[in-house]
Write a protein that holds these residues in place. Structure first.
Motif, PDB file in Angstrom:
ATOM      1  N   SER A   1      -0.210  -1.284   3.386  1.00 48.50           N
ATOM      2  CA  SER A   1       0.429  -1.450   4.695  1.00 48.50           C
ATOM      3  C   SER A   1       0.225  -0.176   5.516  1.00 48.50           C
ATOM      4  O   SER A   1       0.206   0.930   4.971  1.00 48.50           O
ATOM      5  CB  SER A   1       1.926  -1.733   4.544  1.00 48.50           C
ATOM      6  OG  SER A   1       2.579  -0.642   3.924  1.00 48.50           O
ATOM      7  N   ASP A   2       0.099  -0.336   6.822  1.00 50.94           N
ATOM      8  CA  ASP A   2      -0.194   0.802   7.705  1.00 50.94           C
ATOM      9  C   ASP A   2       0.644   0.674   8.965  1.00 50.94           C
ATOM     10  O   ASP A   2       0.617  -0.352   9.641  1.00 50.94           O
ATOM     11  CB  ASP A   2      -1.687   0.814   8.055  1.00 50.94           C
ATOM     12  CG  ASP A   2      -2.133   2.145   8.642  1.00 50.94           C
ATOM     13  OD1 ASP A   2      -1.301   3.068   8.719  1.00 50.94           O
ATOM     14  OD2 ASP A   2      -3.309   2.262   9.019  1.00 50.94           O
ATOM     15  N   ASP A   3       1.407   1.720   9.254  1.00 49.96           N
ATOM     16  CA  ASP A   3       2.191   1.783  10.488  1.00 49.96           C
ATOM     17  C   ASP A   3       1.349   2.506  11.528  1.00 49.96           C
ATOM     18  O   ASP A   3       1.076   3.696  11.404  1.00 49.96           O
ATOM     19  CB  ASP A   3       3.501   2.534  10.233  1.00 49.96           C
ATOM     20  CG  ASP A   3       4.324   2.697  11.498  1.00 49.96           C
ATOM     21  OD1 ASP A   3       4.305   1.781  12.331  1.00 49.96           O
ATOM     22  OD2 ASP A   3       4.977   3.747  11.650  1.00 49.96           O
TER      23      ASP A   3
ATOM     24  N   LYS B   1       3.265  -0.993  16.295  1.00 51.01           N
ATOM     25  CA  LYS B   1       2.342  -1.955  15.695  1.00 51.01           C
ATOM     26  C   LYS B   1       2.114  -1.622  14.227  1.00 51.01           C
ATOM     27  O   LYS B   1       2.212  -0.470  13.805  1.00 51.01           O
ATOM     28  CB  LYS B   1       1.024  -1.954  16.460  1.00 51.01           C
ATOM     29  CG  LYS B   1       1.175  -2.496  17.873  1.00 51.01           C
ATOM     30  CD  LYS B   1      -0.148  -2.471  18.593  1.00 51.01           C
ATOM     31  CE  LYS B   1      -0.037  -3.206  19.917  1.00 51.01           C
ATOM     32  NZ  LYS B   1       1.083  -2.748  20.713  1.00 51.01           N
ATOM     33  N   TYR B   2       1.814  -2.658  13.461  1.00 53.41           N
ATOM     34  CA  TYR B   2       1.555  -2.482  12.041  1.00 53.41           C
ATOM     35  C   TYR B   2       0.415  -3.397  11.633  1.00 53.41           C
ATOM     36  O   TYR B   2       0.020  -4.319  12.368  1.00 53.41           O
ATOM     37  CB  TYR B   2       2.807  -2.813  11.218  1.00 53.41           C
ATOM     38  CG  TYR B   2       3.085  -4.305  11.118  1.00 53.41           C
ATOM     39  CD1 TYR B   2       2.656  -5.051  10.023  1.00 53.41           C
ATOM     40  CD2 TYR B   2       3.753  -4.982  12.137  1.00 53.41           C
ATOM     41  CE1 TYR B   2       2.899  -6.418   9.932  1.00 53.41           C
ATOM     42  CE2 TYR B   2       3.997  -6.339  12.064  1.00 53.41           C
ATOM     43  CZ  TYR B   2       3.565  -7.055  10.961  1.00 53.41           C
ATOM     44  OH  TYR B   2       3.791  -8.411  10.892  1.00 53.41           O
ATOM     45  N   LYS B   3      -0.114  -3.172  10.442  1.00 51.44           N
ATOM     46  CA  LYS B   3      -1.149  -4.046   9.898  1.00 51.44           C
ATOM     47  C   LYS B   3      -1.068  -4.038   8.380  1.00 51.44           C
ATOM     48  O   LYS B   3      -0.640  -3.056   7.764  1.00 51.44           O
ATOM     49  CB  LYS B   3      -2.542  -3.603  10.359  1.00 51.44           C
ATOM     50  CG  LYS B   3      -2.878  -2.167  10.006  1.00 51.44           C
ATOM     51  CD  LYS B   3      -4.248  -1.769  10.524  1.00 51.44           C
ATOM     52  CE  LYS B   3      -4.513  -0.288  10.206  1.00 51.44           C
ATOM     53  NZ  LYS B   3      -5.853   0.144  10.617  1.00 51.44           N
TER      54      LYS B   3
ATOM     55  N   LEU C   1       8.107  -1.949  10.352  1.00 52.34           N
ATOM     56  CA  LEU C   1       7.778  -0.693   9.688  1.00 52.34           C
ATOM     57  C   LEU C   1       7.644  -1.002   8.203  1.00 52.34           C
ATOM     58  O   LEU C   1       8.583  -0.875   7.427  1.00 52.34           O
ATOM     59  CB  LEU C   1       8.859   0.359   9.939  1.00 52.34           C
ATOM     60  CG  LEU C   1       8.636   1.741   9.315  1.00 52.34           C
ATOM     61  CD1 LEU C   1       7.294   2.312   9.735  1.00 52.34           C
ATOM     62  CD2 LEU C   1       9.765   2.676   9.671  1.00 52.34           C
ATOM     63  N   PRO C   2       6.437  -1.418   7.749  1.00 49.72           N
ATOM     64  CA  PRO C   2       6.247  -1.831   6.354  1.00 49.72           C
ATOM     65  C   PRO C   2       6.061  -0.621   5.442  1.00 49.72           C
ATOM     66  O   PRO C   2       5.051   0.079   5.509  1.00 49.72           O
ATOM     67  CB  PRO C   2       4.979  -2.692   6.422  1.00 49.72           C
ATOM     68  CG  PRO C   2       4.220  -2.144   7.588  1.00 49.72           C
ATOM     69  CD  PRO C   2       5.222  -1.585   8.557  1.00 49.72           C
ATOM     70  N   VAL C   3       7.037  -0.361   4.569  1.00 51.23           N
ATOM     71  CA  VAL C   3       7.023   0.852   3.754  1.00 51.23           C
ATOM     72  C   VAL C   3       6.690   0.564   2.292  1.00 51.23           C
ATOM     73  O   VAL C   3       6.047   1.376   1.637  1.00 51.23           O
ATOM     74  CB  VAL C   3       8.376   1.576   3.867  1.00 51.23           C
ATOM     75  CG1 VAL C   3       8.376   2.870   3.078  1.00 51.23           C
ATOM     76  CG2 VAL C   3       8.699   1.871   5.327  1.00 51.23           C
ATOM     77  N   TYR C   4       7.125  -0.583   1.771  1.00 50.16           N
ATOM     78  CA  TYR C   4       6.828  -0.953   0.386  1.00 50.16           C
ATOM     79  C   TYR C   4       6.127  -2.306   0.381  1.00 50.16           C
ATOM     80  O   TYR C   4       6.399  -3.169   1.224  1.00 50.16           O
ATOM     81  CB  TYR C   4       8.104  -0.988  -0.455  1.00 50.16           C
ATOM     82  CG  TYR C   4       8.692   0.388  -0.690  1.00 50.16           C
ATOM     83  CD1 TYR C   4       8.311   1.140  -1.795  1.00 50.16           C
ATOM     84  CD2 TYR C   4       9.606   0.935   0.208  1.00 50.16           C
ATOM     85  CE1 TYR C   4       8.835   2.412  -2.002  1.00 50.16           C
ATOM     86  CE2 TYR C   4      10.135   2.199   0.012  1.00 50.16           C
ATOM     87  CZ  TYR C   4       9.740   2.940  -1.098  1.00 50.16           C
ATOM     88  OH  TYR C   4      10.252   4.192  -1.295  1.00 50.16           O
ATOM     89  N   LEU C   5       5.242  -2.501  -0.620  1.00 52.04           N
ATOM     90  CA  LEU C   5       4.373  -3.677  -0.638  1.00 52.04           C
ATOM     91  C   LEU C   5       4.295  -4.228  -2.060  1.00 52.04           C
ATOM     92  O   LEU C   5       4.381  -3.472  -3.042  1.00 52.04           O
ATOM     93  CB  LEU C   5       2.972  -3.279  -0.167  1.00 52.04           C
ATOM     94  CG  LEU C   5       2.027  -4.388   0.288  1.00 52.04           C
ATOM     95  CD1 LEU C   5       2.472  -4.925   1.641  1.00 52.04           C
ATOM     96  CD2 LEU C   5       0.601  -3.838   0.407  1.00 52.04           C
ATOM     97  N   ALA C   6       4.159  -5.557  -2.161  1.00 47.21           N
ATOM     98  CA  ALA C   6       3.971  -6.220  -3.459  1.00 47.21           C
ATOM     99  C   ALA C   6       3.188  -7.504  -3.231  1.00 47.21           C
ATOM    100  O   ALA C   6       3.195  -8.060  -2.123  1.00 47.21           O
ATOM    101  CB  ALA C   6       5.319  -6.515  -4.122  1.00 47.21           C
ATOM    102  N   VAL C   7       2.515  -7.980  -4.280  1.00 46.39           N
ATOM    103  CA  VAL C   7       1.739  -9.227  -4.192  1.00 46.39           C
ATOM    104  C   VAL C   7       2.045 -10.084  -5.411  1.00 46.39           C
ATOM    105  O   VAL C   7       2.417  -9.580  -6.481  1.00 46.39           O
ATOM    106  CB  VAL C   7       0.218  -8.951  -4.106  1.00 46.39           C
ATOM    107  CG1 VAL C   7      -0.130  -8.231  -2.831  1.00 46.39           C
ATOM    108  CG2 VAL C   7      -0.267  -8.161  -5.318  1.00 46.39           C
TER     109      VAL C   7
END
Length: 603
Positions: free
Chosen positions: A213-215, A220-222, A243-249
């Motif tokens: 994730s990228d702020d 804007k984010y992506k 504001l995406p700070v943590y990610l999981a799939v």
């Protein structure tokens, strides 16, 4: 190796751990927020909850699917600690595996089931740490895997099958994604361009992809992904106000913790053009002051099917374009040059007009492109709102829409444009303002508004019932008025003195003008001339001129006074009058005049 005086290990019970009844294998997603861990199924239903009463803020989660052990970290008074608990036993209590006495901040945790090793990033110490956790529960002292000074590491992910560990660097001057072997060897940067503030990171063992994730600019984010070596990079999701700070799939979707909306969002990994992010869980009302500090998915952190993952990677490698070799036809004849060139173009390995060097088997990219296949453009995610083009120097250049400006079209033209609560709108000619209780192109003139607020603050509210003036800052206005009155007293005194002086000067000027006029008028008064005809003997004046010339003569007298010969009084201006003479002197002058008339020169 971490010095022994900075940490100590213990297996003591540190806090109460309450778990709502659940099957340890029934959950799919776990979310840590505050002192709480929520367990969800993929259909959004909450299947369990754990509360660590003595924790201040849980900042990381990792899971061992073999022993069903949950690992978590806590930040309390700048002291990091590592806890563990067994989810298969709802009565189990967490044990302290590690306590840091000095300042530390554990950002993210991963667990390697093959070597039973915990890895984590330490944001304060700027290190990547590891610690072996034997199956009997005892742990040994942690050691440093990488010193990441000046890099500010955050996200961490583990490729269990290929034995790589990945992490993100989010320093203000260093934005990159790195990886190394689990023993620290083969450290390399796999992505370091077109990153702005990269935080969350996850390895998808199903599709052999790396997600992050990228702020971009706090607005804007992506969400992006690539192969595990950083190639074939693509954007999965882009949007605003996250504001995406943590990610999981997991097998179907990508999840991220949004600190702006205090929520967990997800989007399909194979999303269609109309697929939008789905709000999976919201904490805006239940935890308004806390932040989601970790997300894990059970499917992706267990023991993955490495054979299937390696098969996907192998097929991907075989599918990549390779240099074309001369092809032979079915009758053993070499194809024509034209046909061979056409085939080579169809499988051209270099993108964006890059030149392929057959001897070195590498691509030479033109200005503005990079990557092993020239797949990455400097324009990639560069312009926030607008069209990007590569200039003659190979640098990105943005053409903004009318609603945005700035080098990257990142600034809304309406930001701060309209003053005094004016409403901004954008047309083809640029921004314009709709004013209320103000005027001007930017609503900058507030005379009427100040007047209304003055009346409102002075207590004449009944006169202004039709206006909503609750926004008037009466305390500030009263202060301003008081300061104005204090400041105006010296000014009033100075004005009064100046007015008196001007009045005196004006009166004196009028007096001088009047006197000057009269003096000028008296100076221009004509001289008095009188002609008399008298007898030559001087005895009796004649009343008319005699006919003869021997009996009389004519006398012209100027400015004479006090003489009997004068028939009428004469006027002599005081300014021209000679000094007063005695009566005897006047008589002598009179007699002398009469004698002169009888002389030869008379008449």
């Amino acid at each position: 190796m971490v010095p022994c005086d900075t940490c100590f290990l213990t297996l003591a019970i540190v806090s109460a751990f309450l778990i709502v009844s659940m099957d340890a294998r029934s959950w799919d997603i776990a979310v840590a927020i505050g002192q709480q861990i929520d367990f969800f199924a993929q259909n959004k239903s909450q299947v369990g909850q754990a509360l660590v009463s003595d924790a201040e803020e849980l900042t990381g989660l990792a899971y061992d699917s073999i022993t069903q052990t949950l690992y978590m970290s806590d930040v309390k008074d700048n002291k990091g600690s590592m806890l563990s608990t067994n989810l298969s036993n709802k009565d189990s209590e967490p044990f302290s595996m590690l306590n840091y006495e000095n300042g530390t901040s554990i950002s993210s945790i991963v667990f390697d089931p093959e070597t039973r090793t915990l890895f984590w990033t330490d944001g304060l110490r700027e290190t990547l740490m590891k610690m072996h956790v034997p199956s009997n529960g005892e742990s040994i002292r942690p050691s440093m895997l990488h010193n990441l000074m000046m890099h500010n590491p955050h996200g961490i992910a583990l490729d269990i099958c290929n034995r790589y560990i990945y992490w993100t660097n989010s320093n203000s001057t260093v934005h990159s994604i790195e990886r190394s072997r689990l023993d620290g060897s083969e450290r390399s940067v796999i992505i370091d361009n077109n990153l702005y503030a990269v935080y969350g990171l996850a390895v998808d063992h199903t599709s052999a992809k790396l997600y992050w994730s990228d702020d971009i600019d706090t607005v804007k984010y992506k969400i992006e992904r690539s192969n595990l070596d950083g190639t074939e990079r693509e954007t999965l999701q882009r949007g605003r106000y996250h504001l995406p700070v943590y990610l999981a799939v997991d097998n179907e979707a990508v999840y991220w913790a949004d600190w702006t909306a205090k929520a967990v969002w997800r989007v399909k990994k194979n999303k269609g053009a109309k697929d939008e992010p789905d709000k999976f869980a919201s904490y805006e009302k239940s935890h308004p002051s806390a932040f989601i500090k970790s997300i894990i998915t059970r499917d992706n952190v267990g023991k993955p099917n490495c054979e299937a993952m390696l098969r996907v990677e192998k097929e991907r490698q075989n599918h990549k374009a390779t240099p074309a070799s001369p092809m032979k036809s079915s009758i053993n004849l070499t194809t024509s040059t034209k046909e061979m060139n056409s085939t080579t173009k169809a499988i051209q390995p270099c993108l964006n007009e890059g030149h392929y060097d057959e001897q070195k088997a590498t691509c030479h990219c033109r200005n503005g492109f990079s990557g092993t296949r020239c797949e990455t453009s400097v324009c990639h995610n560069y312009c926030v709102n607008g069209h990007c083009a590569v200039d003659s120097k190979g640098l990105p250049e943005c053409t903004c829409t009318t609603a945005y400006n700035g080098e990257r079209c990142e600034r809304d033209v309406c930001d701060g444009y309209c003053l005094n609560n004016g409403v901004c709108s954008v047309s083809a000619t640029g921004p314009s303002c709709k004013c209320e209780n103000s005027s001007g192109s930017r609503c900058q003139y507030t005379n009427e508004l100040d007047k209304f607020c003055s009346l409102y603050c002075m207590g004449t509210k009944e006169m202004l019932n039709s206006l909503s003036l609750t926004f008037c800052r009466c305390s500030e206005l009263n202060e301003t008025l008081s300061e104005g009155l204090i400041t105006s007293e010296p000014l009033l005194q100075s004005t009064l003195i100046l007015s008196v002086l001007l009045g005196v000067i004006t009166v004196l000027s009028l007096v001088v003008a009047v006197l000057s006029y009269h003096v000028h008028k008296l100076r221009r008064r004509p001289r008095i001339r009188k002609r008399f005809v008298v007898s030559k003997g001087g005895v009796t004046p004649l009343t008319s001129r005699p006919q003869g010339s021997t009996d009389s003569c004519e006398i012209t007298i100027e400015n004479c006074c006090n003489m009997n010969i004068c028939e009428t009084p004469c006027f002599e201006p005081k300014l021209r009058a000679t000094p007063t003479k005695s009566s005897s002197t006047k008589k002598e002058e009179k007699n002398s005049l009469l004698e002169s008339m009888e002389g030869a020169d008379s008449c």
